[in-house]
Design a protein around this motif. Structure first.
Motif, PDB file in Angstrom:
ATOM      1  N   VAL A   1      -2.752  11.812   7.467  1.00  0.00           N
ATOM      2  CA  VAL A   1      -2.533  13.252   7.305  1.00  0.00           C
ATOM      3  C   VAL A   1      -1.083  13.609   7.617  1.00  0.00           C
ATOM      4  CG1 VAL A   1      -3.080  15.526   8.273  1.00  0.00           C
ATOM      5  CG2 VAL A   1      -4.918  13.928   7.691  1.00  0.00           C
ATOM      6  N   ARG A   2      -0.567  13.033   8.705  1.00  0.00           N
ATOM      7  CA  ARG A   2       0.821  13.318   9.093  1.00  0.00           C
ATOM      8  C   ARG A   2       1.812  12.671   8.132  1.00  0.00           C
ATOM      9  NH1 ARG A   2      -1.713  12.668  14.242  1.00  0.00           N
ATOM     10  NH2 ARG A   2      -1.256  10.429  14.250  1.00  0.00           N
ATOM     11  N   ALA A   3       1.600  11.402   7.796  1.00  0.00           N
ATOM     12  CA  ALA A   3       2.551  10.675   6.952  1.00  0.00           C
ATOM     13  C   ALA A   3       2.634  11.260   5.548  1.00  0.00           C
ATOM     14  CB  ALA A   3       2.165   9.196   6.885  1.00  0.00           C
ATOM     15  N   GLU A   4       1.484  11.669   5.004  1.00  0.00           N
ATOM     16  CA  GLU A   4       1.440  12.166   3.628  1.00  0.00           C
ATOM     17  C   GLU A   4       1.513  13.698   3.550  1.00  0.00           C
ATOM     18  OE1 GLU A   4       1.428  10.127   1.099  1.00  0.00           O
ATOM     19  OE2 GLU A   4       0.908   8.204   2.034  1.00  0.00           O
ATOM     20  N   ASN A   5       1.623  14.354   4.720  1.00  0.00           N
ATOM     21  CA  ASN A   5       1.714  15.817   4.793  1.00  0.00           C
ATOM     22  C   ASN A   5       0.558  16.478   4.027  1.00  0.00           C
ATOM     23  OD1 ASN A   5       2.808  18.262   5.661  1.00  0.00           O
ATOM     24  ND2 ASN A   5       4.121  18.455   3.857  1.00  0.00           N
ATOM     25  N   TYR A   6      -0.633  16.113   4.408  1.00  0.00           N
ATOM     26  CA  TYR A   6      -1.826  16.624   3.742  1.00  0.00           C
ATOM     27  C   TYR A   6      -1.941  18.136   3.830  1.00  0.00           C
ATOM     28  CZ  TYR A   6      -4.780  12.659   2.363  1.00  0.00           C
ATOM     29  OH  TYR A   6      -5.314  11.583   1.708  1.00  0.00           O
TER      30      TYR A   6
ATOM     31  N   CYS B   1     -13.090   8.427   0.953  1.00  0.00           N
ATOM     32  CA  CYS B   1     -12.107   8.066   1.971  1.00  0.00           C
ATOM     33  C   CYS B   1     -10.773   7.768   1.296  1.00  0.00           C
ATOM     34  CB  CYS B   1     -12.584   6.853   2.757  1.00  0.00           C
ATOM     35  SG  CYS B   1     -11.386   6.272   3.990  1.00  0.00           S
ATOM     36  N   GLU B   2      -9.720   8.429   1.767  1.00  0.00           N
ATOM     37  CA  GLU B   2      -8.386   8.237   1.207  1.00  0.00           C
ATOM     38  C   GLU B   2      -7.447   7.490   2.157  1.00  0.00           C
ATOM     39  OE1 GLU B   2      -8.445  12.157  -1.741  1.00  0.00           O
ATOM     40  OE2 GLU B   2      -7.104  12.156  -0.011  1.00  0.00           O
ATOM     41  N   GLY B   3      -8.013   6.848   3.173  1.00  0.00           N
ATOM     42  CA  GLY B   3      -7.171   6.055   4.069  1.00  0.00           C
ATOM     43  C   GLY B   3      -7.006   6.688   5.430  1.00  0.00           C
ATOM     44  N   GLY B   4      -6.148   6.050   6.171  1.00  0.00           N
ATOM     45  CA  GLY B   4      -5.291   4.940   5.860  1.00  0.00           C
ATOM     46  C   GLY B   4      -5.939   3.568   6.008  1.00  0.00           C
ATOM     47  N   PRO B   5      -5.070   2.527   5.985  1.00  0.00           N
ATOM     48  CA  PRO B   5      -5.563   1.155   6.019  1.00  0.00           C
ATOM     49  C   PRO B   5      -6.435   0.821   7.227  1.00  0.00           C
ATOM     50  CG  PRO B   5      -3.274   1.201   5.318  1.00  0.00           C
ATOM     51  CD  PRO B   5      -3.603   2.596   5.766  1.00  0.00           C
ATOM     52  N   GLN B   6      -6.134   1.371   8.398  1.00  0.00           N
ATOM     53  CA  GLN B   6      -6.957   1.063   9.574  1.00  0.00           C
ATOM     54  C   GLN B   6      -8.341   1.687   9.466  1.00  0.00           C
ATOM     55  OE1 GLN B   6      -4.450   2.254  12.912  1.00  0.00           O
ATOM     56  NE2 GLN B   6      -3.868   0.117  13.251  1.00  0.00           N
TER      57      GLN B   6
ATOM     58  N   ALA C   1       0.802  -1.212   0.000  1.00  0.00           N
ATOM     59  CA  ALA C   1       0.000   0.000   0.000  1.00  0.00           C
ATOM     60  C   ALA C   1       0.839   1.268   0.000  1.00  0.00           C
ATOM     61  CB  ALA C   1      -0.936   0.012   1.201  1.00  0.00           C
ATOM     62  N   THR C   2       2.143   1.137   0.222  1.00  0.00           N
ATOM     63  CA  THR C   2       3.053   2.277   0.211  1.00  0.00           C
ATOM     64  C   THR C   2       4.326   1.905  -0.532  1.00  0.00           C
ATOM     65  OG1 THR C   2       3.992   1.629   2.352  1.00  0.00           O
ATOM     66  CG2 THR C   2       2.205   3.245   2.376  1.00  0.00           C
ATOM     67  N   GLY C   3       5.030   2.913  -0.989  1.00  0.00           N
ATOM     68  CA  GLY C   3       6.303   2.695  -1.661  1.00  0.00           C
ATOM     69  C   GLY C   3       7.465   3.117  -0.789  1.00  0.00           C
ATOM     70  N   SER C   4       8.512   3.578  -1.399  1.00  0.00           N
ATOM     71  CA  SER C   4       9.707   3.996  -0.679  1.00  0.00           C
ATOM     72  C   SER C   4       9.387   5.109   0.306  1.00  0.00           C
ATOM     73  CB  SER C   4      10.767   4.486  -1.683  1.00  0.00           C
ATOM     74  OG  SER C   4      11.916   4.963  -1.020  1.00  0.00           O
ATOM     75  N   GLY C   5       9.879   4.981   1.539  1.00  0.00           N
ATOM     76  CA  GLY C   5       9.630   5.980   2.568  1.00  0.00           C
ATOM     77  C   GLY C   5       8.303   5.819   3.270  1.00  0.00           C
ATOM     78  N   GLY C   6       7.563   4.764   2.933  1.00  0.00           N
ATOM     79  CA  GLY C   6       6.309   4.498   3.619  1.00  0.00           C
ATOM     80  C   GLY C   6       5.162   5.403   3.230  1.00  0.00           C
ATOM     81  N   VAL C   7       5.233   6.037   2.056  1.00  0.00           N
ATOM     82  CA  VAL C   7       4.153   6.906   1.594  1.00  0.00           C
ATOM     83  C   VAL C   7       3.656   6.427   0.236  1.00  0.00           C
ATOM     84  CG1 VAL C   7       4.952   8.930   2.861  1.00  0.00           C
ATOM     85  CG2 VAL C   7       5.800   8.526   0.552  1.00  0.00           C
ATOM     86  N   THR C   8       2.429   6.832  -0.095  1.00  0.00           N
ATOM     87  CA  THR C   8       1.814   6.375  -1.343  1.00  0.00           C
ATOM     88  C   THR C   8       2.323   7.140  -2.561  1.00  0.00           C
ATOM     89  OG1 THR C   8      -0.031   7.907  -1.069  1.00  0.00           O
ATOM     90  CG2 THR C   8      -0.283   5.702  -0.140  1.00  0.00           C
TER      91      THR C   8
END
Length: 254
Positions: free
Chosen positions: A81-86, A188-193, A45-52
């Protein structure tokens, strides 16, 4: 036997036809929950760096922006929001008005949909760009148990803080709050949980899934994570192909 959808080349579609393929159902009292995700061929569900973002392609970005133009609200978990810097949703006001005139999504005034952040503890930085860049006030979906100071700071920062439950956020109550505000076309754009909790509650009407032409291995999570297994049969509505190998599918509840 149900007929499989035809495979369509994305480059053969004009903007209006593509929007029609992703049209929301006709207006009604009930809401419609659409989930949008991207994953690799082997399920990451994510690529390099743990982001989509690392999995994105021009085709994926094209549909991503269209789905936001169609939606009434963008639902997302605080961790994403934090991981993808929304930031606040940036949409096309002309297209939003045109989609609304067709009755398939958008907004008659062309204003962008709000970002609705799910966080039981109101764990969002009041200075985060998801608030500071928002043209439409960000919604914070939280609980009465969330620290009062956090809730007050988010309100002062311009967010609309909504208490959905006492200590936990029930998925059904979450959607009831949104549809009660007239936000029935939910993206809904996530995350997986968050996806897993909504799907486990039987609330997901549709999944838009982009498959990136990549094999990545590793230990990246799947697009859906939950404590319990569930099985909801989905029907393919369409399959789109791009020249670079990206596959865009739309699945609806059977």
């Amino acid at each position: 036997m149900q007929r499989s959808p035809d495979a369509i080349q994305l480059t053969d579609l004009d903007a209006d036809t593509l929007a029609g393929l992703y049209a929301y159902p006709a207006e009604g009292e009930a809401g419609w929950l659409r989930v949008n995700f991207v994953s690799t061929i082997d399920g990451a569900a994510t690529g390099s760096g743990g982001v989509t973002e690392a999995l994105g392609s021009p085709a994926d970005k094209q549909v991503f922006h269209l789905l936001r133009d169609l939606a009434d609200v963008v639902l997302v978990g605080a961790g994403t929001v934090r991981a993808e810097n929304y930031g606040g949703a940036q949409t096309d006001p002309v297209r939003r008005r045109a989609l609304s005139a067709r009755g398939i999504g958008g907004h008659p005034d062309g204003t962008p949909p709000p970002i609705a952040i799910v966080t039981a503890t109101a764990a969002v930085d009041p200075g985060h760009r998801v608030l500071t860049t928002a043209q439409t006030p960000t919604l914070i979906l939280t609980t009465t148990a969330a620290p009062a100071g956090r809730r007050a700071a988010l309100t002062a920062a311009g967010a609309d803080v909504i208490e959905v439950g006492e200590t936990v956020i029930d998925p059904h109550a979450l959607l009831e709050v949104l549809t009660g505000r007239g936000l029935r076309r939910v993206l809904c754009e996530g995350g997986p949980q968050l996806f897993g909790s909504l799907a486990g509650a039987g609330l997901v009407d549709e999944l838009c899934l982009t498959t990136a032409p990549l094999l990545t291995g590793g230990v990246a999570r799947r697009i859906s994570v939950s404590h319990e297994e569930f099985a909801w049969r989905m029907t393919p509505a369409h399959v789109l192909f791009d020249a670079d190998g990206t596959v865009l599918t739309r699945w609806v509840r059977s």
